[in-house]
Design a protein around this motif. Sequence first.
Motif, PDB file in Angstrom:
ATOM      1  N   CYS A  58      -3.811   6.633  -1.001  1.00 36.40           N
ATOM      2  CA  CYS A  58      -3.184   6.769   0.309  1.00 36.40           C
ATOM      3  C   CYS A  58      -2.500   8.138   0.338  1.00 36.40           C
ATOM      4  CB  CYS A  58      -2.164   5.652   0.530  1.00 36.40           C
ATOM      5  SG  CYS A  58      -1.686   5.407   2.247  1.00 36.40           S
ATOM      6  N   LEU A  69       5.276  -0.189   7.652  1.00 37.56           N
ATOM      7  CA  LEU A  69       6.462   0.643   7.503  1.00 37.56           C
ATOM      8  C   LEU A  69       7.246   0.727   8.811  1.00 37.56           C
ATOM      9  CD1 LEU A  69       4.687   3.497   5.517  1.00 37.56           C
ATOM     10  CD2 LEU A  69       6.008   1.589   4.574  1.00 37.56           C
ATOM     11  N   HIS A  84      -0.719   5.020  10.987  1.00 39.41           N
ATOM     12  CA  HIS A  84       0.599   5.272  11.563  1.00 39.41           C
ATOM     13  C   HIS A  84       0.436   5.788  12.992  1.00 39.41           C
ATOM     14  CE1 HIS A  84      -0.985   8.728   9.310  1.00 39.41           C
ATOM     15  NE2 HIS A  84      -0.495   9.471  10.305  1.00 39.41           N
ATOM     16  N   ARG A 144       0.710   7.067   3.724  1.00 43.09           N
ATOM     17  CA  ARG A 144       0.498   6.027   4.734  1.00 43.09           C
ATOM     18  C   ARG A 144      -0.778   6.295   5.521  1.00 43.09           C
ATOM     19  NH1 ARG A 144       5.812   6.203   7.680  1.00 43.09           N
ATOM     20  NH2 ARG A 144       6.450   6.844   5.594  1.00 43.09           N
ATOM     21  N   TYR A 155       0.892   2.046   7.297  1.00 43.39           N
ATOM     22  CA  TYR A 155       0.623   1.090   6.223  1.00 43.39           C
ATOM     23  C   TYR A 155       0.411   1.848   4.918  1.00 43.39           C
ATOM     24  CZ  TYR A 155      -1.509  -2.804   3.704  1.00 43.39           C
ATOM     25  OH  TYR A 155      -1.785  -3.780   2.787  1.00 43.39           O
ATOM     26  N   ASN A 156       1.079   1.417   3.846  1.00 42.41           N
ATOM     27  CA  ASN A 156       1.021   2.152   2.593  1.00 42.41           C
ATOM     28  C   ASN A 156       0.156   1.496   1.525  1.00 42.41           C
ATOM     29  OD1 ASN A 156       2.535  -0.013   1.702  1.00 42.41           O
ATOM     30  ND2 ASN A 156       4.408   1.171   1.325  1.00 42.41           N
ATOM     31  N   ASN A 194      -0.258  11.566   1.889  1.00 45.46           N
ATOM     32  CA  ASN A 194       0.828  12.068   2.737  1.00 45.46           C
ATOM     33  C   ASN A 194       0.799  13.589   2.788  1.00 45.46           C
ATOM     34  OD1 ASN A 194       1.774  12.675   0.166  1.00 45.46           O
ATOM     35  ND2 ASN A 194       3.910  12.197   0.661  1.00 45.46           N
TER      36      ASN A 194
END
Length: 522
Positions: free
Chosen positions: A385, A437, A415, A412, A431-432, A387
């Motif tokens: 995942c 979240l 989003h 995540r 969602y992570n 970022n």
Amino acid sequence: MRLFLTLLSDSKHHLRPRFFGAKGNECYSIAVPPAIQQVVVFSNGRWGKQTSVKVALTDTDKGAITLGNLSPDSRCITWECWETDIGSSGLTLTASMEEDCLIRGEPASVREPQGKRKRKREEDHEMGSRGQENVCPNSSPSQKSTPRRKSKGDVRSSHMQLFTHSLEQADLCMPHNQKAKGKQARASAQPASLVNPSGRWGHTLCPIDPQTAILIGGQGSRMQFCKDPMWKLCTEDMSWVPAETMAEGPTPEARIGHTATFDPESKRIFIFGGSKNKKWFNDVHILDTQTWRWTMVEAQGKVPPLAYHSCSLFRGELFVLGGVFPRPHPEPDGCSDSLYIFNPEMAIWYQPIVNGDLPAPRSGHSACVIQGQIYMFGGWDTPVCFNDMHVLDLGLMEFSPVKTIGSAPSPRSWHGCVVLSDTKFLVHGGYNGNNALTDAFIFDTASSSWTTLINPHLSAVPRAGHSIITMDSTHTEDSMKSGEQAIGLKACPQTLLIFGGGDNEGSFFSDLTTLLIDELLS
């Protein structure tokens, strides 16, 4: 023939005429706010075979009265509150195209217009016989509700709870605040309409003008595709109108993970991609918001079926990045790292030559255009995942990673992301791999810096697979307080709207939350 509605409040303030119903719909209903003193219903356009429209007003406590009938010879009806003894409690205005239409504020069945492709009723039953929708693009066919494929060496159960829905949650499809009655209902929500979209995720919400946004698709209760796939949001009073039968022509098949992109020049919405069960789409559907007609594009060039991709409009072309696509061998699916461009004028797909440091393949990421550049953030590709941030210079067609400062969002996907100003955009929820979240961040492209945004209305519930948009409205009176539920309220200039999503605990949302952008940026 189309019906329109205008209201006069006790402060003598007129709301602009708003679309209320159209030929082809048997019944439309809308709640009248308590402060309204006068209601005017009128029609325009050709009536065709419709010879009469009964207009009724229903009082929650005292029942219904018929205000009159619209016809080709009498196309306007006016009601004033002092003409009757009703009005002490919630009022519902209903326009009935047929004599057997419901008049109690419930949506009647609607007739498919000529030339529109009808949906198969069996689609709603396919879930039980063929299995559930691949609720995230990275799940294998054997996984009922997982946000990722099971990677080698992963001893942990891969059955994550991403938007799984228990049978006890069936009441999520009930219109918002339908159970509330009397003064308590008005004080808590002031519902502007008795019908609202069912809870969902994987949908799109697309603004088309300062007062209107269109909701398309999604999946929700019991992991089924929404039976109410298309709605129109009127931001003057934050009310919803069912819109599936407003437009003629072949409608897109039910789907999630698609994109809806509005071109303000041509006034058209472009729907691309998405998935449904084991079916993947690479079709392009166009909704002309001036003629309200669907068309399906017979495009040249090649583009793979994609879902959970991003689609950005730049100089009249659609830039599609990433996404998940079907790949039967050796894995159930795979993620893309490619860029595809669709030219609507030529109806052709092509792949440009892209230089620089390309981002890794991913899906469920976000992308937004700021000052001739596409900023791409987050996403998912099993078992990672992301970022990270990449930027695509649309002049040079060159990718480069963005070195950021400040506390960046955790990894995540799915989003919400929306542009707030000429240099800033918002990232919210997502969602992570384990949980939905609640946090929110603002990225400033001028300083390449992240700022954590603390707002109780954004962090109220975990949320992923939702939609975030901004709306500009010319109506500035009666400004709402930041974070209030948007039912029965009026939008202000530069307003942020959040709709839907899921919490990974079995709940799908149908709430609409509004926030003032100026307050977020301050």
